[in-house]
Write an enzyme that holds these catalytic residues in place. Structure first.
Site, PDB file in Angstrom:
ATOM      1  N   ASP A  44      38.797  45.483  41.132  1.00 13.09           N
ATOM      2  CA  ASP A  44      38.250  44.164  41.423  1.00 13.09           C
ATOM      3  C   ASP A  44      37.631  44.219  42.815  1.00 13.09           C
ATOM      4  O   ASP A  44      38.199  44.810  43.737  1.00 13.09           O
ATOM      5  CB  ASP A  44      39.341  43.090  41.399  1.00 13.09           C
ATOM      6  CG  ASP A  44      39.783  42.746  39.995  1.00 13.09           C
ATOM      7  OD1 ASP A  44      38.932  42.741  39.094  1.00 13.09           O
ATOM      8  OD2 ASP A  44      40.979  42.470  39.802  1.00 13.09           O
ATOM      9  N   GLU A  68      44.182  40.908  65.773  1.00 18.26           N
ATOM     10  CA  GLU A  68      43.348  42.048  66.154  1.00 18.26           C
ATOM     11  C   GLU A  68      42.665  42.564  64.890  1.00 18.26           C
ATOM     12  O   GLU A  68      43.305  42.800  63.873  1.00 18.26           O
ATOM     13  CB  GLU A  68      44.231  43.118  66.815  1.00 18.26           C
ATOM     14  CG  GLU A  68      43.455  44.214  67.494  1.00 18.26           C
ATOM     15  CD  GLU A  68      42.928  45.239  66.532  1.00 18.26           C
ATOM     16  OE1 GLU A  68      41.729  45.569  66.632  1.00 18.26           O
ATOM     17  OE2 GLU A  68      43.697  45.706  65.671  1.00 18.26           O
ATOM     18  N   CYS A 108      43.035  45.049  38.975  1.00 23.93           N
ATOM     19  CA  CYS A 108      43.540  44.063  38.027  1.00 23.93           C
ATOM     20  C   CYS A 108      44.943  44.489  37.602  1.00 23.93           C
ATOM     21  O   CYS A 108      45.143  45.637  37.180  1.00 23.93           O
ATOM     22  CB  CYS A 108      42.625  43.967  36.810  1.00 23.93           C
ATOM     23  SG  CYS A 108      43.287  42.895  35.512  1.00 23.93           S
ATOM     24  N   GLU A 146      44.252  34.883  42.807  1.00 27.94           N
ATOM     25  CA  GLU A 146      45.038  33.797  43.395  1.00 27.94           C
ATOM     26  C   GLU A 146      46.233  34.335  44.193  1.00 27.94           C
ATOM     27  O   GLU A 146      46.547  33.852  45.290  1.00 27.94           O
ATOM     28  CB  GLU A 146      45.539  32.849  42.294  1.00 27.94           C
ATOM     29  CG  GLU A 146      44.434  32.174  41.512  1.00 27.94           C
ATOM     30  CD  GLU A 146      43.874  33.002  40.350  1.00 27.94           C
ATOM     31  OE1 GLU A 146      43.095  32.431  39.566  1.00 27.94           O
ATOM     32  OE2 GLU A 146      44.203  34.199  40.209  1.00 27.94           O
TER      33      GLU A 146
END
Length: 131
Positions: A55, A71, A48, A90
Site C-alpha cells: 500500500d 526531529e 495490506c 485507519e
C-alpha cells in the site's frame, strides 16, 4: 549563523548514520512562538494485512507544540518501520497519531493518511488527539 536548538547532544539519530528503521522518535525543545508544525511525505508504504500487497500513500502530520518538537530524521526512520508491516489505513493513522502524542505531549496532533487507490477506491483516515 544557524539557530541551533538547545540540548542537541541528545539527538543521537540525527548525528548517526542509521540505515534501518527505528521505533523511537527524538525530540528537541520547542522554539518560542511556533504554533503549528507540519510534516508531509508522499512516500508512506505499508502492506495490506489481508492480501500482503503493498500500500502506498501520503501522510500529513500536524501538531501544536507544547514543550517539544519532533526531529524529522527520526520521524523518517520511524515511518520506515511500516514498510514490512500489515496495517489498514485507519489503524496506521491511529497508531502514528498515538505515538506522536505520547512522545511529544503536544496541545493537539492530527495525522492524515491518504492511501492510494486500490480497486478504484482511495481511503483517507484522520487521527486526532488533543490534551
Amino acid at each position: 549563523m544557524t539557530d541551533m536548538p538547545e540540548n542537541t547532544e541528545e539527538l543521537s539519530v540525527l548525528k548517526s548514520k542509521i540505515n534501518k528503521p527505528i521505533d523511537n522518535l527524538e525530540t528537541f525543545p520547542a522554539p518560542k512562538n511556533v504554533t503549528v508544525v507540519k510534516f508531509f511525505t508522499d512516500e508512506l508504504t505499508s502492506i495490506c494485512p489481508i492480501t500482503g500487497q503493498p500500500d502506498f500513500g501520503e501522510l500529513t502530520i500536524e501538531y501544536e507544540p507544547n514543550k517539544l518538537c519532533l526531529e524529522s530524521k527520526s520521524l523518517k526512520l520511524y515511518l520506515w518501520t511500516f514498510r514490512e508491516e500489515g496495517h489498514f489505513c485507519e489503524a496506521l493513522a491511529s497508531e502514528i497519531t498515538q505515538k506522536i502524542f505520547d512522545t511529544l505531549k503536544p496541545k493537539w496532533v492530527r495525522v492524515t493518511n491518504e492511501q492510494s487507490k486500490r480497486g478504484g477506491i482511495e481511503t483517507t483516515a484522520v487521527g486526532y488527539i488533543e490534551e
